[in-house]
Design a protein around this motif. Structure first.
Motif, PDB file in Angstrom:
ATOM      1  N   PHE A 119       0.919  -0.948  -0.024  1.00  0.00           N
ATOM      2  CA  PHE A 119       0.057  -0.184  -0.021  1.00  0.00           C
ATOM      3  C   PHE A 119       0.896   1.185  -0.153  1.00  0.00           C
ATOM      4  CE2 PHE A 119      -3.073  -3.437   1.397  1.00  0.00           C
ATOM      5  CZ  PHE A 119      -3.891  -2.601   0.683  1.00  0.00           C
ATOM      6  N   GLU A 120       1.884   1.208   0.657  1.00  0.00           N
ATOM      7  CA  GLU A 120       2.410   2.224   0.477  1.00  0.00           C
ATOM      8  C   GLU A 120       3.346   3.007  -0.624  1.00  0.00           C
ATOM      9  OE1 GLU A 120       5.955   4.330   4.057  1.00  0.00           O
ATOM     10  OE2 GLU A 120       6.207   2.580   3.045  1.00  0.00           O
ATOM     11  N   THR A 121       3.846   1.751  -1.164  1.00  0.00           N
ATOM     12  CA  THR A 121       5.023   1.846  -2.584  1.00  0.00           C
ATOM     13  C   THR A 121       3.820   2.006  -3.528  1.00  0.00           C
ATOM     14  OG1 THR A 121       6.374   0.122  -2.268  1.00  0.00           O
ATOM     15  CG2 THR A 121       5.140   0.349  -4.517  1.00  0.00           C
ATOM     16  N   THR A 122       1.806   1.734  -3.766  1.00  0.00           N
ATOM     17  CA  THR A 122       1.614   1.721  -4.445  1.00  0.00           C
ATOM     18  C   THR A 122       0.967   3.838  -4.713  1.00  0.00           C
ATOM     19  OG1 THR A 122       0.352   0.107  -4.142  1.00  0.00           O
ATOM     20  CG2 THR A 122      -1.239   2.026  -5.759  1.00  0.00           C
ATOM     21  N   LEU A 123       1.060   4.128  -2.848  1.00  0.00           N
ATOM     22  CA  LEU A 123       0.407   5.622  -2.630  1.00  0.00           C
ATOM     23  C   LEU A 123       2.117   6.522  -2.930  1.00  0.00           C
ATOM     24  CD1 LEU A 123      -0.915   5.032   0.850  1.00  0.00           C
ATOM     25  CD2 LEU A 123      -2.559   6.055  -0.475  1.00  0.00           C
TER      26      LEU A 123
END
Length: 225
Positions: free
Chosen positions: A133-137
């Motif tokens: 999720f962090e990478t996608t954000l």
């Protein structure tokens, strides 16, 4: 008998691990962003999140592992269920950048759970849940699609723009060729729905080896929201 049973169990465990490993051996990601005006402007309509109407901006749909032949793995690890506590520090950003528009209204947890369990579990060789999720954000921060299009004079004003001008603007603004997905509004007009950019296993943008199939007209609507 016990030794034989133990040996059989060992073989079954190895086979299961091989299956899981194979299912996670993908080639690249599709990073998919969605225009909320096009999601809502259909016969099905939409429901705003319980937090209220999202910003008039592209929202994340997901980060999807894919193969170079156009196929993709899904639901790779049923044992890796979504854990909201693992991304509690990201929740505020997820609500802003990865909102749900599905009905009935919700807080987003069901949407994020679906994305993790269907797509994220197939990338566990690269990211744990928080990393996914962090990478996608962070990818959304790197490429501001709305600003790129507006800089090229392409506005979400209900006007019609050539498909090639949209592709060209994103290619010039991001450095990478996009895939464009269209849908149809309740009047039958083809409209800009989702934009696909490709990402390698390190989380960096890359050229797409294959684009998703999509039926777009040569001119498509960019509806307001």
């Amino acid at each position: 008998m016990k030794a034989t049973l133990s040996g059989l169990l060992h073989i079954l465990v190895l086979q299961l691990l091989l299956v899981l490993s194979a299912s996670q051996d993908f080639d690249f990601f599709y990073f998919v962003q969605q225009w909320p005006g096009s999601y809502c402007d259909t016969k099905q309509s939409c429901c705003y999140p319980t937090t209220g109407k999202p910003a008039s901006d592209f929202g994340i749909h997901g980060l999807w592992p894919n193969y170079n032949d156009g196929s993709y793995p899904s639901n790779c690890d049923p044992s890796s269920s979504f854990d909201p506590s693992a991304i509690s520090d990201l929740t505020s950003s997820l609500k802003s950048n990865w909102p749900t528009l599905a009905c009935p209204s919700s807080n987003g947890l069901k949407f994020w759970s679906h994305e993790w369990e269907k797509h994220g579990t197939c990338s566990e060789s690269v990211f744990d849940q928080h990393g996914y999720f962090e990478t996608t954000l962070n990818l959304k921060k790197k490429v501001d699609l709305l600003q790129i299009l507006e800089n090229a004079g392409i506005q979400p004003d209900g006007g019609f723009y050539s498909l090639e001008s949209i592709k060209g603007a994103i290619r010039d603004g991001s450095g990478y060729s996009p895939g464009i997905e269209c849908n149809v509004d309740d009047s039958g007009n083809t409209q800009l729905y989702q934009i696909y950019l490709c990402v390698d296993k390190s989380g960096s943008f890359t050229e797409c080896p294959v684009f998703p199939n999509s039926r777009c007209s040569s001119k498509i609507e960019f509806p307001s929201f």
